[in-house]
Design a protein around this motif. Structure first.
Motif, PDB file in Angstrom:
ATOM      1  N   TYR A 132      -9.592  -7.632   1.552  1.00  0.00           N
ATOM      2  CA  TYR A 132      -9.825  -6.579   2.540  1.00  0.00           C
ATOM      3  C   TYR A 132     -10.428  -5.289   1.974  1.00  0.00           C
ATOM      4  O   TYR A 132     -11.272  -4.663   2.631  1.00  0.00           O
ATOM      5  N   PRO A 133     -10.057  -4.823   0.779  1.00  0.00           N
ATOM      6  CA  PRO A 133     -10.684  -3.594   0.268  1.00  0.00           C
ATOM      7  C   PRO A 133     -12.188  -3.701   0.056  1.00  0.00           C
ATOM      8  O   PRO A 133     -12.845  -2.672  -0.154  1.00  0.00           O
ATOM      9  N   TRP A 151      -5.791   7.274  -2.203  1.00  0.00           N
ATOM     10  CA  TRP A 151      -6.830   6.375  -2.730  1.00  0.00           C
ATOM     11  C   TRP A 151      -8.116   7.192  -2.849  1.00  0.00           C
ATOM     12  O   TRP A 151      -9.015   7.099  -2.003  1.00  0.00           O
ATOM     13  N   TYR A 155     -11.529 -10.246  -7.221  1.00  0.00           N
ATOM     14  CA  TYR A 155     -11.710  -9.012  -7.992  1.00  0.00           C
ATOM     15  C   TYR A 155     -13.043  -9.037  -8.745  1.00  0.00           C
ATOM     16  O   TYR A 155     -13.752  -8.025  -8.816  1.00  0.00           O
ATOM     17  N   ARG A 169      -4.013   2.455   5.228  1.00  0.00           N
ATOM     18  CA  ARG A 169      -5.167   2.389   4.339  1.00  0.00           C
ATOM     19  C   ARG A 169      -6.137   1.300   4.792  1.00  0.00           C
ATOM     20  O   ARG A 169      -7.352   1.529   4.891  1.00  0.00           O
ATOM     21  N   LEU A 170      -5.618   0.107   5.084  1.00  0.00           N
ATOM     22  CA  LEU A 170      -6.491  -0.998   5.463  1.00  0.00           C
ATOM     23  C   LEU A 170      -7.138  -0.743   6.816  1.00  0.00           C
ATOM     24  O   LEU A 170      -8.322  -1.062   7.025  1.00  0.00           O
ATOM     25  N   ASP A 182       0.812  -1.222   0.000  1.00  0.00           N
ATOM     26  CA  ASP A 182       0.000   0.000   0.000  1.00  0.00           C
ATOM     27  C   ASP A 182       0.840   1.263   0.000  1.00  0.00           C
ATOM     28  O   ASP A 182       0.409   2.314   0.504  1.00  0.00           O
ATOM     29  N   GLU A 188      -6.740   2.155  -8.198  1.00  0.00           N
ATOM     30  CA  GLU A 188      -6.807   2.618  -6.819  1.00  0.00           C
ATOM     31  C   GLU A 188      -6.311   4.056  -6.686  1.00  0.00           C
ATOM     32  O   GLU A 188      -6.784   4.807  -5.832  1.00  0.00           O
ATOM     33  N   THR A 231       1.190   3.112  -2.550  1.00  0.00           N
ATOM     34  CA  THR A 231       0.680   3.245  -3.910  1.00  0.00           C
ATOM     35  C   THR A 231       1.304   4.376  -4.708  1.00  0.00           C
ATOM     36  O   THR A 231       1.638   4.180  -5.876  1.00  0.00           O
ATOM     37  N   LEU A 280     -10.018   1.493   6.246  1.00  0.00           N
ATOM     38  CA  LEU A 280     -11.174   0.784   5.692  1.00  0.00           C
ATOM     39  C   LEU A 280     -11.944   0.058   6.794  1.00  0.00           C
ATOM     40  O   LEU A 280     -13.192  -0.030   6.741  1.00  0.00           O
ATOM     41  N   GLU A 309     -11.830   5.554  -2.659  1.00  0.00           N
ATOM     42  CA  GLU A 309     -12.168   5.013  -1.346  1.00  0.00           C
ATOM     43  C   GLU A 309     -12.408   6.139  -0.328  1.00  0.00           C
ATOM     44  O   GLU A 309     -13.346   6.087   0.466  1.00  0.00           O
ATOM     45  N   ARG A 355     -15.868  -8.461  -6.298  1.00  0.00           N
ATOM     46  CA  ARG A 355     -15.920  -7.055  -5.903  1.00  0.00           C
ATOM     47  C   ARG A 355     -16.562  -6.206  -6.993  1.00  0.00           C
ATOM     48  O   ARG A 355     -17.333  -5.275  -6.713  1.00  0.00           O
TER      49      ARG A 355
END
Length: 926
Positions: free
Chosen positions: A724-725, A795, A685, A761-762, A580, A616, A582, A765, A798, A688
């Motif tokens: 997780y996202p 991000w 993916y 980031r996680l 992450d 992202e 990014t 979330l 998000e 999601r």
């Protein structure tokens, strides 16, 4: 040689036409048009381009649509038989002639010799027009005329007369003509069929000759030059002898036809054609032309009359790829060898061509010729020509005297062939290398090349086992090769998400030498257990030739580093993305791509990660471009995992943009291509994407069902990185359908896991998800915690979702003044990204908060380029992309791309809104 049998037909199940999407669309529209007016279209192209196949498609489509179809086909033997073609076409409806006015009836029947009246050309044309109109009264009529260049002139004149006067009659005339044949229908609308592009050629070959692989497949593609008939004819008769060089042979029937023409030529003419065939170039260079007879030599008229070549001044070329093949193979073996030797001697200033001609004339091992081919391979590799380099090394291996040296060259060829995506070819080269050596390192290298590409097919468990075995066996004696194998195995661990594979990698890593590659394998295999390595990534990237300052992790830096090593940069970018980091990953990906442009394409297997990083980071157009590139890989039909990954990620993008149907189609195709237990990342993916598509439509039950399955029954993530996202989507949909208790259990289990190694980031979330599931009076602290870190703006989508939901929560608490800044910020981000469902949701909230938000900004239109403004104006008037392209001399794809990029700038999500944009811009100008 009309291409009718193989043409460009695809699978029997779908009965599609390969590589002719635009042509199929146009023909389908013509034959199903219900407007009632007449339509005419000529299909023009070289022999074998698939004209007949397209006509056959159009005829079937017309019959399915309830049209009556009349057919005729020109024959060279009937060119001098007046009205033979017209009779063939009208014969099924000649009984309708009894209802024509008497003079027209007698003129038409007289043209066919049924009555003694001499035909009157003008009256015959009128009779044809009247008859067609009469027949079309009961059902729209479609006339299909193949090989129209051979239609006799009397029939052609009558049909042309009618074609120009079909304005008000439901009659469609479709005719196919060769571009080098006698003229037909001059002045009528014409659609020229070009050669198939490389992607379509490969797809056609995959469908019709799936067992043809490796170097021979590439030779067929190269020599056919996009001609469908040549492609299939050469494939049917391709030799599998690896020593073959020069044009591939044609079948006996065609060979006999060409041999008869050659036999009539003088010796000088036959030798000239053989030299041209062996030279294998579109326009021979001066050195080759110097070997041919002088321009005024008496042999040339006969050669030109044979119809085998086209000559204009000093330019000489074969009229068809099959003609060159037939000429080459009709010559005796010794004559072919002599031709190659003569060409090699003449091409001393072109070392690559010279090397190949020397190889073609060499029947036994020769170290000098082999070395020349190795140098050719090196030059091709540096230009990014991996397929050409691999072919040169493979041929060099055949001519290298020593077995170990030969095996080395074949293993190197397999490594280069990996970049073509052609797994059967890589397996063939690796197998030939293994057959020539007992050296453990070389055997492992060959297997490693196969494993790297096999990973993209979805065979992850089997390939992982092979790579882990290489790492285990060679850890002590060949640690560098062992580490390469384990790094490749780590990629498979990421694809599959299999926990056993992580344990196996953890077991083997301590036996291998320390360094960036070992740390990379650890990061990719276990990011939550490798978080402490994140601060070291900037220095590792700098050592590989990228940016060097640690501050780059926060967004600094002044441009791409020059001279970076693209393989290492890409790998480190992957590591940064997994952890992450990014922004650092994005910049490093960009640097790697710039470096690759000098050496070749980005490795195909990493494309999915690149696309996800761009998505992202908010660069959605770039993400879709990467996905489109993966889907267009030459070997995409065989790389199921790579293509499925591209589809799943693109589905995520288009779902957020509001195209729910498109997202579902892409996601469903991704799930069809892979085993969800072998490719857990892709399956997650895709799910999601389906959840996002359902939320865009307000179907929260379906959204919850799809978000729920990215976690196991006990709440553990299906994939250690990809699941997780999805927590916020899971939480919001659960809250909407009354499944809070189950969702809270999953969120809290995730929170415990991520507390030990999750990124900021996680953890954000998790706080966002808790806020959505909390009782209304307890949600605010969680929202504030989720939004506390400004670095989360990395991000944007998000963060904007969290900002919007907090703004909604504030508005529902009647804290309107506090809600407005949050709702406005979310709305601006969603508009910039082109996230239509979310921008509309934010817009509705803003209006509820007392702000009238205008989606269109007149200044935005003025900020477009002049060409983009033209496109928007025409689209606002209702023109299609194809119509706009015709007016502005652009392709429909280019028009669509411009509109796709301008919609977010203009704040619109549909073409129907463009009229308001243009009117607002004009009003502001006034």
């Amino acid at each position: 040689m009309d291409g009718r049998a193989p043409g460009c037909r695809a699978t029997a199940e779908r009965d599609a036409v390969v590589g002719r999407d635009a042509e199929v669309e146009r023909l389908s529209a013509l034959v199903t048009d219900a407007s009632g007016g007449g339509q005419v279209l000529l299909l023009s192209g070289a022999a074998g381009m698939g004209k007949s196949t397209l006509l056959e498609y159009a005829a079937r489509r017309a019959e399915e649509a309830g049209r009556r179809v009349l057919r005729a086909s020109g024959r060279e033997s009937e060119r001098d038989l007046a009205f033979a073609g017209l009779h063939q076409l009208l014969r099924p409806v000649l009984d309708e002639a009894d209802h024509l006015p008497d003079r027209q009836r007698r003129a038409l029947l007289g043209a066919f010799g049924f009555v003694p009246d001499a035909p009157d050309p003008l009256l015959t044309g009128v009779a044809v027009l009247t008859l067609l109109s009469q027949v079309a009264e009961r059902a729209p009529l479609v006339l299909v005329l193949d090989d129209a260049q051979w239609i006799d002139s009397a029939s052609a004149d009558a049909l042309a007369f009618a074609a120009h006067r079909l304005d008000d009659d439901p009659v469609t005339l479709l005719a196919a003509v060769r571009d080098d044949g006698p003229g037909f229908g001059r002045g009528l609308p014409t659609l020229v069929l070009p050669p198939l592009d490389p992607t379509a050629s490969r797809r056609l070959l995959d469908l019709r000759a799936p067992d043809l692989t490796g170097r021979m497949r590439e030779r067929v593609l190269e020599q056919a030059a996009g001609n469908p008939l040549a492609l299939l004819e050469l494939a049917d008769h391709a030799s599998l002898d690896p020593d073959d060089h020069g044009p591939l042979p044609v079948g006996r029937r065609l060979a006999a036809v060409y041999a008869a023409r050659l036999a009539e030529l003088p010796e000088a003419g036959r030798r000239a054609l053989l030299l041209l065939a062996a030279a294998d170039v579109e326009d021979p260079p001066d050195a080759v032309l110097a070997l041919l007879p002088d321009a005024d030599d008496k042999a040339w008229p006969a050669v030109e009359d044979s119809g085998l070549i086209h000559r204009a001044g000093r330019h000489v070329r074969f009229r068809h790829p099959l003609a060159r093949s037939a000429v080459y193979h009709a010559a005796p073996f010794d004559a072919r060898m002599e031709a190659h030797r003569a060409l090699a001697d003449a091409l001393r200033d072109e070392p690559d061509r010279r090397a190949w001609h020397l190889a073609a004339a060499t029947l036994h091992p020769d170290a000098e010729v082999s070395a020349a081919l190795e140098q050719t391979a090196d030059r091709a590799r540096r230009r990014g020509g991996y397929a050409a380099a691999a072919r040169a090394l493979a041929r060099a291996a055949e001519l290298r005297p020593g077995r170990d040296d030969s095996a080395r060259l074949l293993a190197d060829a397999a490594g280069l062939a990996v970049f073509t995506g052609d797994l059967p070819w890589v397996e063939e080269l690796a197998g030939r290398a293994r057959a020539r050596t007992d050296d453990a390192a070389m055997l492992a290298a060959a297997s490693l090349h196969v494993g790297r590409l096999s990973a993209l097919t979805g065979q992850h468990a089997a390939v992982f086992g092979g790579l882990a075995a290489i790492a285990d066996d060679l850890a002590a004696e060949r640690p560098a090769i062992a580490l390469d194998a384990l790094a490749a195995a780590a990629v498979l661990r990421f694809y599959s998400g299999e926990e056993f594979q992580r344990r196996e990698i953890d077991r083997l890593l301590p036996r291998l030498p320390a360094g960036p590659l070992r740390e990379w394998a650890r990061i990719v295999s276990d990011p939550l257990g490798s978080r402490e390595l994140a601060p070291r990534l900037p220095d590792m990237i700098a050592a590989a030739g990228g940016r060097s300052t640690a501050g780059d992790r926060e967004g600094g830096g002044d441009g791409a580093g020059a001279g970076g090593r693209p393989v290492e940069l890409t790998a480190l970018a992957v590591a940064a993305w997994v952890l992450d980091e990014t922004p650092l990953a994005i910049r490093t990906f960009d640097e790697a791509v710039e470096s690759w442009r000098t050496d070749g394409p980005l490795p195909d297997g990493l494309g999915g990660v690149v696309a996800l990083a761009y998505f992202e980071y908010g660069r959605w157009d770039r993400a879709r471009a990467v996905c489109a590139g993966l889907g267009a890989l030459p070997a995409a039909a065989r790389l199921n995992h790579a293509v499925a990954c591209a589809h799943a990620i693109e589905a995520m993008v288009v779902a957020c943009q509001g195209d729910a149907a498109g997202a579902r189609a892409l996601a469903d195709e991704a799930l069809r291509l892979v085993d969800p237990l072998e490719s857990r990342s892709v399956a997650v993916y895709a799910r999601r994407a389906l959840a996002a598509a359902a939320m865009a439509e307000g179907d929260y039950e379906a959204a919850y069902e799809n978000a729920r399955v990215v976690f196991d029954a006990d709440g553990a993530p299906v994939h250690y990185h990809a699941s997780y996202p999805a927590l916020p989507e899971l939480a919001e949909s659960a809250a909407r359908v009354g499944r809070q208790a189950e969702a809270i259990e999953i969120v809290e289990r995730s929170a415990c896991t991520l507390a030990r190694g999750g990124s900021s980031r996680l953890r954000s979330l998790v706080r966002h998800s808790r806020a959505l599931l909390a009782e209304p009076e307890h949600a605010e602290p969680e929202f504030l915690a989720a939004l506390a870190d400004p670095a989360l703006e990395r991000w944007p989508f998000e963060r904007a979702q969290a900002v919007l939901k907090y703004g909604e929560w504030l508005r529902r608490r009647r804290r309107i003044a506090e809600a407005r800044p949050f709702l406005t910020a979310a709305y601006d981000t969603f508009r910039r990204l082109g996230a239509r469902p979310w921008s509309e949701r934010a817009q509705a909230e803003l209006r509820a908060a007392g702000l009238d938000v205008d989606a269109t900004d007149p200044r935005a239109f003025a900020g477009l380029s002049p060409q983009q403004q033209q496109i928007v104006r025409l689209a606002a008037r209702g023109l299609t992309n194809r119509e706009i392209g015709e007016r502005l001399f652009l392709s429909p794809r280019t028009v669509g791309s411009h509109l796709y990029r301008t919609f977010p700038k203009l704040g619109v999500t549909a073409r129907s809104q463009l009229r308001d944009v243009v009117e607002a811009a004009l009003g502001s100008a006034v």
